[in-house]
Design a protein around this motif. Structure first.
Motif, short mmCIF file in Angstrom:
data_model
loop_
_atom_site.label_atom_id
_atom_site.label_comp_id
_atom_site.label_asym_id
_atom_site.label_seq_id
_atom_site.Cartn_x
_atom_site.Cartn_y
_atom_site.Cartn_z
N ILE A 4 0.87 -1.19 0.00
CA ILE A 4 0.00 0.00 0.00
C ILE A 4 0.89 1.23 0.00
CG2 ILE A 4 -1.71 1.34 1.28
CD1 ILE A 4 -2.87 -1.30 2.26
N VAL A 5 0.66 2.11 -0.97
CA VAL A 5 1.42 3.35 -1.09
C VAL A 5 0.49 4.50 -0.71
CG1 VAL A 5 2.69 4.85 -2.67
CG2 VAL A 5 2.89 2.36 -2.89
N LEU A 6 0.93 5.32 0.24
CA LEU A 6 0.16 6.47 0.70
C LEU A 6 0.70 7.72 0.02
CD1 LEU A 6 -2.02 7.67 2.55
CD2 LEU A 6 -0.30 7.74 4.37
N VAL A 7 -0.15 8.38 -0.73
CA VAL A 7 0.21 9.60 -1.45
C VAL A 7 -0.80 10.67 -1.09
CG1 VAL A 7 0.34 10.66 -3.75
CG2 VAL A 7 1.28 8.38 -3.39
N ALA A 8 -0.34 11.89 -0.80
CA ALA A 8 -1.24 13.01 -0.52
C ALA A 8 -1.29 13.90 -1.76
CB ALA A 8 -0.75 13.80 0.68
N ALA A 9 -2.49 14.35 -2.12
CA ALA A 9 -2.67 15.21 -3.29
C ALA A 9 -3.48 16.44 -2.90
CB ALA A 9 -3.37 14.44 -4.41
N CYS A 10 -3.35 17.48 -3.73
CA CYS A 10 -4.02 18.73 -3.42
C CYS A 10 -4.68 19.32 -4.67
CB CYS A 10 -3.00 19.72 -2.86
SG CYS A 10 -3.75 21.24 -2.25
N ALA A 11 -5.93 19.71 -4.51
CA ALA A 11 -6.61 20.48 -5.55
C ALA A 11 -6.43 21.95 -5.18
CB ALA A 11 -8.09 20.11 -5.61
N LEU A 84 -3.44 4.57 -1.86
CA LEU A 84 -4.39 5.25 -0.99
C LEU A 84 -4.00 6.72 -1.01
CD1 LEU A 84 -6.78 4.99 0.93
CD2 LEU A 84 -5.14 4.65 2.79
N MET A 85 -4.91 7.59 -1.48
CA MET A 85 -4.56 8.98 -1.71
C MET A 85 -5.61 9.94 -1.17
SD MET A 85 -3.41 10.80 -5.28
CE MET A 85 -4.92 10.46 -6.16
N PRO A 86 -5.34 10.54 0.01
CA PRO A 86 -6.23 11.60 0.47
C PRO A 86 -6.05 12.83 -0.42
CG PRO A 86 -4.37 11.34 1.98
CD PRO A 86 -4.27 10.26 0.94
N LEU A 87 -7.18 13.47 -0.76
CA LEU A 87 -7.16 14.69 -1.56
C LEU A 87 -7.62 15.85 -0.69
CD1 LEU A 87 -6.87 16.08 -4.41
CD2 LEU A 87 -9.34 15.73 -4.61
N PHE A 88 -6.80 16.87 -0.63
CA PHE A 88 -7.12 18.09 0.10
C PHE A 88 -7.43 19.18 -0.91
CE2 PHE A 88 -4.68 15.52 2.92
CZ PHE A 88 -5.08 15.85 4.21
N ILE A 89 -8.21 20.17 -0.48
CA ILE A 89 -8.46 21.34 -1.32
C ILE A 89 -7.81 22.53 -0.64
CG2 ILE A 89 -10.71 21.84 -0.27
CD1 ILE A 89 -11.65 22.63 -3.15
N CYS A 90 -7.23 23.40 -1.44
CA CYS A 90 -6.53 24.58 -0.91
C CYS A 90 -6.84 25.77 -1.81
CB CYS A 90 -5.03 24.31 -0.88
SG CYS A 90 -4.06 25.69 -0.24
N ARG A 91 -7.26 26.86 -1.19
CA ARG A 91 -7.59 28.09 -1.93
C ARG A 91 -6.65 29.25 -1.58
NH1 ARG A 91 -12.84 27.34 -4.03
NH2 ARG A 91 -13.91 25.58 -3.07
#
Length: 133
Positions: A4-11, A84-91
């Protein structure tokens, strides 16, 4: 047993409601595909810390943890690992995003995200971004 690879991503969403996409550079797996910026979570690192580090290293921008809001996540089985990739939003961030790792960047209207070929794990995130923007 599957790794399992944990990657964090951002919109990253700008004041005009556009979302930043980064193109994976030549020489990397899935080269040429467009993705949401981010990267692998390192040992002992929280996903928010990963994004703060990666957005600085890849785009030259400074993001405060308080400006990262969890949006959704992707769970996707690739052939040789499970992502497994949590996606965060950032403005809100400081600086102007630029491709510091030779990657092309594009600001894209949320309703046009499907026009850009993406890794399989990223595509299911689009409806969540459409709702949030």
């Amino acid at each position: 047993m599957t790794k399992i690879v944990l990657v964090a991503a951002c919109a990253l969403v700008d004041v005009d409601g556009r979302v930043l996409l980064a193109q994976r550079p030549e020489g990397k797996s899935m080269a040429g595909l467009w993705e949401f910026p981010g990267g692998k979570v390192e040992d002992g690192e929280r996903p928010e810390e990963t994004l703060i580090r990666e957005l600085d290293e890849e785009l030259g921008i400074t993001v405060k943890e308080a400006c990262l809001a969890p949006l959704t996540f992707a769970s996707h089985a690739y052939e040789d690992f499970h992502l497994l990739m949590p996606l965060f939003i950032c403005r809100r961030w400081d600086g102007v995003p630029r491709g510091l790792e030779s990657q092309a960047l594009k600001w894209v209207r949320a309703n046009r995200l499907r026009d850009y070929p993406m890794p399989a794990a990223d595509e299911p995130l689009i409806p969540h971004i459409l709702e949030a923007v």
